[in-house]
Design a protein around this motif. Structure first.
Motif, mmCIF file in Angstrom:
data_model
loop_
_atom_site.group_PDB
_atom_site.id
_atom_site.type_symbol
_atom_site.label_atom_id
_atom_site.label_comp_id
_atom_site.label_asym_id
_atom_site.label_seq_id
_atom_site.Cartn_x
_atom_site.Cartn_y
_atom_site.Cartn_z
ATOM 1 N N GLU A 10 0.832 -1.205 0.000
ATOM 2 C CA GLU A 10 0.000 0.000 0.000
ATOM 3 C C GLU A 10 0.865 1.252 0.000
ATOM 4 O O GLU A 10 0.552 2.246 -0.670
ATOM 5 N N ASN A 11 1.960 1.214 0.738
ATOM 6 C CA ASN A 11 2.853 2.371 0.764
ATOM 7 C C ASN A 11 3.567 2.552 -0.567
ATOM 8 O O ASN A 11 3.827 3.685 -0.990
ATOM 9 N N LYS A 12 3.884 1.438 -1.236
ATOM 10 C CA LYS A 12 4.505 1.542 -2.565
ATOM 11 C C LYS A 12 3.541 2.186 -3.550
ATOM 12 O O LYS A 12 3.925 3.062 -4.331
ATOM 13 N N HIS A 13 2.277 1.741 -3.520
ATOM 14 C CA HIS A 13 1.279 2.333 -4.415
ATOM 15 C C HIS A 13 1.108 3.818 -4.117
ATOM 16 O O HIS A 13 1.047 4.657 -5.031
ATOM 17 N N LYS A 14 1.032 4.131 -2.839
ATOM 18 C CA LYS A 14 0.869 5.530 -2.432
ATOM 19 C C LYS A 14 2.059 6.355 -2.880
ATOM 20 O O LYS A 14 1.911 7.455 -3.412
ATOM 21 N N GLN A 15 3.249 5.812 -2.670
ATOM 22 C CA GLN A 15 4.479 6.507 -3.055
ATOM 23 C C GLN A 15 4.539 6.714 -4.562
ATOM 24 O O GLN A 15 4.922 7.784 -5.045
ATOM 25 N N ASN A 16 4.131 5.694 -5.323
ATOM 26 C CA ASN A 16 4.151 5.800 -6.786
ATOM 27 C C ASN A 16 3.214 6.893 -7.275
ATOM 28 O O ASN A 16 3.536 7.650 -8.186
ATOM 29 N N HIS A 17 2.032 6.968 -6.651
ATOM 30 C CA HIS A 17 1.078 8.003 -7.047
ATOM 31 C C HIS A 17 1.598 9.378 -6.700
ATOM 32 O O HIS A 17 1.480 10.325 -7.477
ATOM 33 N N ILE A 18 2.182 9.500 -5.516
ATOM 34 C CA ILE A 18 2.669 10.807 -5.072
ATOM 35 C C ILE A 18 3.862 11.259 -5.897
ATOM 36 O O ILE A 18 3.926 12.389 -6.378
ATOM 37 N N SER A 19 4.819 10.345 -6.065
ATOM 38 C CA SER A 19 6.076 10.736 -6.695
ATOM 39 C C SER A 19 5.920 11.049 -8.171
ATOM 40 O O SER A 19 6.797 11.674 -8.757
ATOM 41 N N ASN A 20 4.812 10.630 -8.787
ATOM 42 C CA ASN A 20 4.616 10.889 -10.201
ATOM 43 C C ASN A 20 3.696 12.065 -10.471
ATOM 44 O O ASN A 20 3.255 12.281 -11.588
ATOM 45 N N ARG A 21 3.372 12.825 -9.425
ATOM 46 C CA ARG A 21 2.573 14.033 -9.615
ATOM 47 C C ARG A 21 3.481 15.239 -9.425
ATOM 48 O O ARG A 21 4.158 15.374 -8.405
ATOM 49 N N ASN A 22 3.494 16.135 -10.394
ATOM 50 C CA ASN A 22 4.438 17.254 -10.335
ATOM 51 C C ASN A 22 4.228 18.125 -9.115
ATOM 52 O O ASN A 22 5.168 18.733 -8.612
ATOM 53 N N PHE A 60 4.264 23.430 -13.129
ATOM 54 C CA PHE A 60 2.966 22.754 -13.133
ATOM 55 C C PHE A 60 1.907 23.593 -13.845
ATOM 56 O O PHE A 60 1.073 23.070 -14.591
ATOM 57 N N ALA A 61 1.954 24.922 -13.618
ATOM 58 C CA ALA A 61 0.952 25.809 -14.218
ATOM 59 C C ALA A 61 1.001 25.767 -15.743
ATOM 60 O O ALA A 61 -0.018 25.971 -16.407
ATOM 61 N N LYS A 62 2.176 25.497 -16.296
ATOM 62 C CA LYS A 62 2.313 25.431 -17.752
ATOM 63 C C LYS A 62 1.462 24.314 -18.349
ATOM 64 O O LYS A 62 1.081 24.369 -19.518
ATOM 65 N N HIS A 63 1.193 23.288 -17.570
ATOM 66 C CA HIS A 63 0.530 22.092 -18.088
ATOM 67 C C HIS A 63 -0.866 21.898 -17.502
ATOM 68 O O HIS A 63 -1.383 20.788 -17.517
ATOM 69 N N MET A 64 -1.471 22.964 -16.984
ATOM 70 C CA MET A 64 -2.812 22.873 -16.415
ATOM 71 C C MET A 64 -3.849 23.289 -17.440
ATOM 72 O O MET A 64 -3.623 24.196 -18.256
ATOM 73 N N ASN A 65 -5.016 22.642 -17.414
ATOM 74 C CA ASN A 65 -6.120 23.066 -18.260
ATOM 75 C C ASN A 65 -6.648 24.400 -17.723
ATOM 76 O O ASN A 65 -6.993 24.494 -16.540
ATOM 77 N N PRO A 66 -6.720 25.444 -18.526
ATOM 78 C CA PRO A 66 -7.104 26.772 -18.018
ATOM 79 C C PRO A 66 -8.536 26.844 -17.505
ATOM 80 O O PRO A 66 -8.841 27.692 -16.671
ATOM 81 N N LEU A 67 -9.417 25.983 -17.990
ATOM 82 C CA LEU A 67 -10.819 26.036 -17.563
ATOM 83 C C LEU A 67 -11.012 25.357 -16.207
ATOM 84 O O LEU A 67 -11.547 25.958 -15.271
#
Length: 582
Positions: free
Chosen positions: A258-270, A406-413
């Motif tokens: 569970e911690n690996k899954h959590k870590q993978n999700h966290i570490s791959n979000r800018n 991160f702001a460069k890759h956000m949907n403006p709407l």
């Protein structure tokens, strides 16, 4: 009356013969699966009316023998801990109104504990709320006394009532134990999840560790790990036993995975870069270092912001450059303190975070400190052991860098991550080969809705859907806006089906607000189809194509398969979801 006499005789026999059995229930780290401590629990004689601890203590209190019983239970607990060579934390239940009693203090002197080869810092007084605290001011002084003797304090049953929450701000405990009723079915109760998440944030800010009690299922354990609870105990982990039994392999495996899954999700979000990546492992000092030696080391290198004082690889305090100067300044400051050990002037109220903490969370915690500590460095640990430090300057610079990128890759709407970040998430799914769910969301009949109601109203629908997704999907999972009326969620496979059900239920229940009353009554709107001919279109619904635990060679293969599933789903009437599983 006969039963009353029998219970009275039985209680006095128990006290006279010291017929109490101590059992221990492990408290696990929900980050590593290792035993952090044991709660000592007392049981009456087997196959007697007072075997049950609740009945035993209740009758002892009614009979005026509570002190004698509690004293016996604590002595038995210390004897058993010594016999079993317990090296972890030992949690002892204590009635708050007896802690200041002279007899209680005599039981926790250094000389007394040395008989059992137990140090004060290994003992945690777990304060129960069986009785209201009579004199709060006096009790706070008593707690302070024990803290100064290196004992630690835990508050039991937090979340069960006002008193349990109120006492947290009064005595600042080291631990708070969440009531088992708050934990029960937390994997299915979003209100409980929100409350526990809030308590975790409060605990992190207040330097309090949370222990979840009464964990009975793997799903409860998984959800607590996802929410950030650091420690746990309960029947699923292990039932109380008079011996120290090994933790079941499946429990440890679940925690690790569970911690690996959590870590993978966290570490791959800018937005969730980890503080570990920017920590610097500066030199540490031990508690016996003299103040003038520390001053000399700082004078030799003016770039050193301060030192962490480490004992057995655990940080027990910090001294910053500014704090040292304040302490030794003045007419006699240096002459009085120079030959004293650094522990006498170190700061024990410092910000400490784990290596897995996202940088933006660390920044938030750092800025919540009082003005005297606002610019102190942050201590970083891994599994409770010293790892390094981060300065506030480094933290703010990195936070700004992350926000700009991160702001460069956000949907403006919708202000959700766009295609670059979505591609990163999908690439991670391809590389992990399992344990994930990818959900592609597409609104049905959105083009005719835009044609009839206009793009401004259509944008309101898209923003509404985005807000629903943010409310439903855990912060540890990923939400992206591909463009137009297409969205994506990347989550654990266990959560994916639940998300689909919740999204459809809430979308269908709320979409009518974006229509005129007559259109809602009709159940359709009139518009032109793709061939320019008049056609009646149903109200907006949502189709969700799910890809779970499949093995793909590339993100292209994954998205191609998801497109096929989405086409199948959109052929169904109303809101639906379809999953393609391996």
């Amino acid at each position: 009356m006969l039963e009353e006499n029998h219970l009275e005789t039985l209680l006095f026999t128990i006290l006279r013969n010291k017929d109490i059995q101590t059992v221990f229930q492990p408290i696990l780290s929900l980050e590593t699966g290792k035993v952090f401590g044991y709660e000592a629990l007392s049981r009456g004689p087997i196959n007697t009316p007072l075997q049950n601890p609740e009945k035993l203590f209740t009758y002892a209190m009614e009979s005026g023998q509570l002190w004698e019983l509690e004293s016996l239970c604590r002595t038995k607990a210390l004897e058993s801990a010594h016999r079993l060579h317990i090296e972890a934390k030992l949690f002892l239940n204590v009635n708050p109104n007896i802690m200041s009693d002279a007899k209680f203090r005599q039981g926790f002197t250094k000389d007394y504990l040395s008989r059992f080869n137990i140090d004060a810092e290994t003992i945690v007084f777990e304060i129960t709320e069986k009785e209201a605290i009579g004199n709060l001011a006096h009790f706070k002084q008593t707690v302070t006394h024990y803290k100064e003797q290196l004992y630690q304090i835990a508050i039991d049953d937090v979340g069960s009532g006002y008193s349990g929450l109120n006492i947290l701000t009064d005595i600042h405990p080291h631990f708070m134990k969440l009531d088992m009723q708050l934990i029960r079915n937390i994997d299915r109760d979003q209100t409980k999840q929100s409350l526990v998440k809030s308590l975790c944030e409060f605990a992190a800010h207040s330097h309090i560790h949370i222990i979840a009690e009464g964990i009975e299922t793997d799903k409860e354990l998984g959800k607590l790990i996802e929410l950030g609870v650091r420690f746990g105990q309960g029947y699923y982990i292990q039932k109380p036993n008079s011996n120290l039994l090994p933790i079941k392999e499946e429990v440890i495996a679940l925690i690790v995975n569970e911690n690996k899954h959590k870590q993978n999700h966290i570490s791959n979000r800018n937005t969730d870069k980890l503080v570990k990546k920017m920590s610097t492992a500066l030199q540490t000092i031990d508690g016996t270092t003299l103040v003038d030696e520390v001053k000399l080391m700082m004078n030799q290198d003016h770039n050193i912001p301060g030192f962490c004082i480490v004992q057995q690889n655990q940080v027990i305090g910090v001294i910053t450059r500014n704090q040292l100067h304040v302490k030794i300044s003045g007419l006699y400051g240096y002459s009085l303190l120079s030959k004293k050990v650094i522990t006498e002037i170190m700061d024990t109220d410092f910000l400490q975070v784990d290596v897995s903490t996202p940088i933006h969370t660390v920044a938030k915690l750092a800025m919540m400190r009082d003005s005297n500590h606002l610019y102190d460095f942050i201590t970083v640990t891994e599994d409770g052991r010293y790892y390094g430090i981060v300065t506030v300057k480094e933290l703010l610079e990195k936070t700004m860098e992350i926000e700009v990128n991160f702001a460069k890759h956000m949907n403006p709407l919708t202000e959700l991550p766009g295609n670059v970040l979505i591609e990163q998430q999908l690439q991670h799914c391809v590389e992990t080969h399992g344990g994930y769910g990818v959900l592609y969301l597409d609104l049905d009949n959105f083009k005719p809705y835009n044609d009839v109601y206009g793009f401004e109203k259509g944008d309101q629908v898209l923003m509404h859907l985005a807000e629903l997704l943010k409310e439903i999907v855990s912060p540890n999972d990923f939400i992206g806006h591909i463009g137009g009326d297409d969205f994506i969620i990347v989550a654990t496979s266990a959560q994916s089906v639940l998300y689909c059900k919740q999204i459809i239920e809430r979308f269908d229940a709320s979409i009518e607000q974006f229509y005129k009353k007559q259109d809602v009554e009709n159940g359709w709107i009139a518009s032109k189809n793709r061939h320019g001919k008049d056609e009646l279109f149903p109200l907006l619904t949502i189709s969700i194509a799910g890809i779970m635990n499949n093995h793909f060679q590339s993100t292209y293969d994954l998205t191609r398969k998801a497109t096929e599933v989405k086409k199948q789903c959109k052929q169904l009437v109303g809101s639906n979801y379809i999953f393609l599983e391996s």
